[in-house]
Design a protein around this motif. Structure first.
Motif, PDB file in Angstrom:
ATOM      1  N   ARG A  42       0.849  -1.191   0.000  1.00  0.00           N
ATOM      2  CA  ARG A  42       0.000   0.000   0.000  1.00  0.00           C
ATOM      3  C   ARG A  42       0.884   1.239   0.000  1.00  0.00           C
ATOM      4  O   ARG A  42       1.859   1.292   0.734  1.00  0.00           O
ATOM      5  N   SER A  43       0.556   2.204  -0.842  1.00  0.00           N
ATOM      6  CA  SER A  43       1.344   3.433  -0.848  1.00  0.00           C
ATOM      7  C   SER A  43       0.413   4.629  -0.775  1.00  0.00           C
ATOM      8  O   SER A  43      -0.545   4.730  -1.530  1.00  0.00           O
ATOM      9  N   LEU A  44       0.696   5.493   0.173  1.00  0.00           N
ATOM     10  CA  LEU A  44      -0.144   6.683   0.360  1.00  0.00           C
ATOM     11  C   LEU A  44       0.518   7.865  -0.332  1.00  0.00           C
ATOM     12  O   LEU A  44       1.670   8.186  -0.055  1.00  0.00           O
ATOM     13  N   ALA A  86       5.473   3.593  -9.423  1.00  0.00           N
ATOM     14  CA  ALA A  86       5.800   2.326  -8.752  1.00  0.00           C
ATOM     15  C   ALA A  86       4.575   1.410  -8.776  1.00  0.00           C
ATOM     16  O   ALA A  86       3.445   1.893  -8.712  1.00  0.00           O
ATOM     17  N   LYS A  87       4.838   0.110  -8.869  1.00  0.00           N
ATOM     18  CA  LYS A  87       3.707  -0.835  -8.865  1.00  0.00           C
ATOM     19  C   LYS A  87       3.386  -1.211  -7.426  1.00  0.00           C
ATOM     20  O   LYS A  87       4.186  -1.840  -6.749  1.00  0.00           O
ATOM     21  N   VAL A  88       2.231  -0.773  -6.975  1.00  0.00           N
ATOM     22  CA  VAL A  88       1.775  -1.186  -5.641  1.00  0.00           C
ATOM     23  C   VAL A  88       0.377  -1.766  -5.793  1.00  0.00           C
ATOM     24  O   VAL A  88      -0.324  -1.456  -6.751  1.00  0.00           O
ATOM     25  N   ASP A  89      -0.037  -2.595  -4.831  1.00  0.00           N
ATOM     26  CA  ASP A  89      -1.360  -3.212  -4.952  1.00  0.00           C
ATOM     27  C   ASP A  89      -2.482  -2.202  -4.705  1.00  0.00           C
ATOM     28  O   ASP A  89      -3.490  -2.205  -5.393  1.00  0.00           O
ATOM     29  N   ILE A  90      -2.277  -1.359  -3.706  1.00  0.00           N
ATOM     30  CA  ILE A  90      -3.312  -0.347  -3.427  1.00  0.00           C
ATOM     31  C   ILE A  90      -2.647   1.031  -3.397  1.00  0.00           C
ATOM     32  O   ILE A  90      -1.701   1.258  -2.647  1.00  0.00           O
ATOM     33  N   LEU A  91      -3.171   1.921  -4.223  1.00  0.00           N
ATOM     34  CA  LEU A  91      -2.666   3.286  -4.242  1.00  0.00           C
ATOM     35  C   LEU A  91      -3.691   4.163  -3.521  1.00  0.00           C
ATOM     36  O   LEU A  91      -4.870   4.177  -3.882  1.00  0.00           O
ATOM     37  N   LEU A  92      -3.230   4.857  -2.482  1.00  0.00           N
ATOM     38  CA  LEU A  92      -4.140   5.713  -1.718  1.00  0.00           C
ATOM     39  C   LEU A  92      -3.776   7.161  -2.017  1.00  0.00           C
ATOM     40  O   LEU A  92      -2.615   7.560  -1.825  1.00  0.00           O
TER      41      LEU A  92
END
Lengths: 236, 257
Positions: free
Chosen positions: A79-81, A152-158
């Motif tokens: 997860r990336s905020l 960047a590839k993240v599963d959840i982008l916040l």
């Protein structure tokens, strides 16, 4: 929902701040909020200033833990905020900050190097990419922050109300990059008080007021209720 | 990210912090040597010329005490503030709290490689060259690193939970400086019971004494004497890092209060 990637179950969050010797001020920022987000979904969180949107986003990102209830998410889900202006070391160059950001998203240093190059190009920083971030204008900082999070590839982008940054040309570019991600299988949680942005990007959304859920569901339904209430308030 | 993926990240962040700090100063990396040197000269001036204390070999005696102590005090103090100075990152990502004190501790340790090399060169030029026993420095340095990690992690916890603890850290370091045998030798203490107590409960005193035994006196160390220091260091690591994991959520809130 068939494939739930993240769910909030009766989440409550209280802030306490010290106001004097042994005196504390307590404020309930999130009050018994529950919902689920499916894999690949673009989920919006709507609400006025101070409604608890950003606090809820921090709970979903895992940076804060709730006082009661729980946020359920597999440990392997990254997860990336994206909240602008934070998380940079001012004395390091944009390139070094981008490298740290990629590694925090789970990339190895070797994998991160080509991505850092792309971040430099996307953010249009030119020679400034190798200069300390403290020499950047606020627009340059936001471009670097946005590029680091989106590429960047993240599963959840916040995302916390960030599309209103930079000049018009970059704003358009940022929106296109985000739309491209959304049209793929990217799960996005998007916080905004802009009705247009939520309408354009999100399939489902949650309306939050004073930390409580007013309604949650497909964007059209939530939006209709939200606009009705707004009109009533304007009349008053 | 898995537990082991954090170690390359800690290494990278520590290296970058070193670079950014060096870039912020005009004399840049020269300060790595200059700072400990100035400290030693200041102490030498006070003790040798103002107080007329100290023996023939007082300068080398002081250097071998003061340089490792500077490493200890700088690392622990910097680790104590690690969470507070990284509030920007903590606000944005769920990063386990053990990462931040370890970045600061490793930053100081990398810098120490250069400072220790210069220390060794000085020892050689001063005519102390029992190289055959110098391997004993490795377990001593590792023990000191372990002690720094243990105390650093505990202080990170305390300072984040209660910022007032920063004042206690300063006082603690001052107390440690006077009790660790930097400008006096443990052997100078007349009361054998007191001598034993210091060696038992102050790991830095035993470590500094160990450095002197190896570098100045060319002695074979009695490693059993270091067991209390090892036990204290391991215990502090267990408490410090265990609590950082257990109270992760609470510490995040504290950072923003």
């Amino acid at each position: 929902m068939s494939d739930v990637i993240l769910s909030a179950e009766s989440v409550t969050l209280e802030y306490q701040s010290r106001t004097g010797f042994l005196k504390q001020f307590t404020h309930k920022a999130i009050d018994d909020v529950s919902f689920q987000i499916g894999r690949g979904e673009v989920f919006g969180i709507l609400g006025r200033n101070g409604s608890g949107k950003s606090s809820l986003l921090k709970l979903l990102a895992g940076t804060l833990t709730p006082d009661s209830g729980q946020v359920v998410c597999e440990p392997s889900v990254t997860r990336s905020l994206l909240a602008l202006g934070l998380g940079f070391n001012n004395n390091l160059s944009g390139r070094d900050n981008a490298l740290i950001s990629c590694m925090l998203n789970g990339y190895t240093q070797k994998e991160a190097i080509p991505l850092v190059q792309q971040i430099g190009e996307f953010s249009e920083l030119g020679q400034f990419f190798d200069q300390p971030v403290k020499t950047y204008s606020s627009g340059m900082r936001s471009r670097l922050g946005f590029a680091s999070a989106v590429l960047a590839k993240v599963d959840i982008l916040l995302i916390d109300e960030t599309l209103s940054v930079g000049d018009n040309a970059f704003k358009q570019k940022a929106e296109n990059a985000l739309l491209k991600k959304i049209s793929g299988d990217q799960t996005v949680i998007f916080v905004s008080h802009s009705i247009q942005q939520i309408n354009k990007l999100c399939s489902r959304c949650l309306w939050l007021e004073k930390g409580k859920t007013i309604t949650v569901g497909p964007t059209k339904e939530v939006m209709a209720k939200y606009l009705d209430t707004e009109q009533e308030q304007v009349k008053i | 990210m898995t537990f082991f993926q954090y170690f390359p990240l800690i290494h990278l962040m520590a290296r970058m912090k070193l670079k950014s700090k060096a870039n912020a100063l005009v004399l840049s990396y020269v300060w790595w040597i200059l700072e400990p040197l100035l400290f030693v000269l200041m102490f030498y001036f006070v003790f040798k010329f103002l107080l007329h204390r100290g023996r023939e070999d007082f300068l080398i005696f002081l250097i071998i005490g003061k340089i490792p102590f500077l490493w200890f005090s700088k690392s622990v103090t910097s680790a104590a503030n690690a969470l507070i100075e990284n509030r920007g990152l903590i606000n944005q990502r769920a990063i386990p709290k053990f990462v931040f004190p370890l970045v600061n501790i490793n930053e100081a340790a990398y810098q120490q490689v250069v400072t220790f090399s210069v220390l060794m060169l000085y020892v050689i030029f001063s005519g102390y060259n029992d190289f055959g026993l110098w391997w004993q420095m490795i377990p001593l340095i590792l023990l000191q690193y372990l002690l720094i990690c243990g105390l650093g992690s505990c202080f990170t916890l305390f300072v984040t939970y209660l910022p007032d603890f920063r004042l206690i850290v300063q006082m603690f370091m001052m107390g440690m400086m006077f009790c660790s045998g930097i400008f006096w030798s443990i052997g100078d203490i007349a009361d054998p019971h007191l001598q034993k107590m210091i060696l038992l409960f102050n790991p830095m005193a035993v470590i500094i004494d160990g450095y002197r035994q190896v570098l100045m006196h060319g002695q074979v160390l009695n490693f059993l004497a270091f067991l209390p220091a090892l036990a204290i260091s391991l215990g502090l690591n267990f408490i410090g890092f265990g609590a950082l994991k257990k109270f992760d959520g609470l510490l995040t809130r504290r950072v923003f209060m």
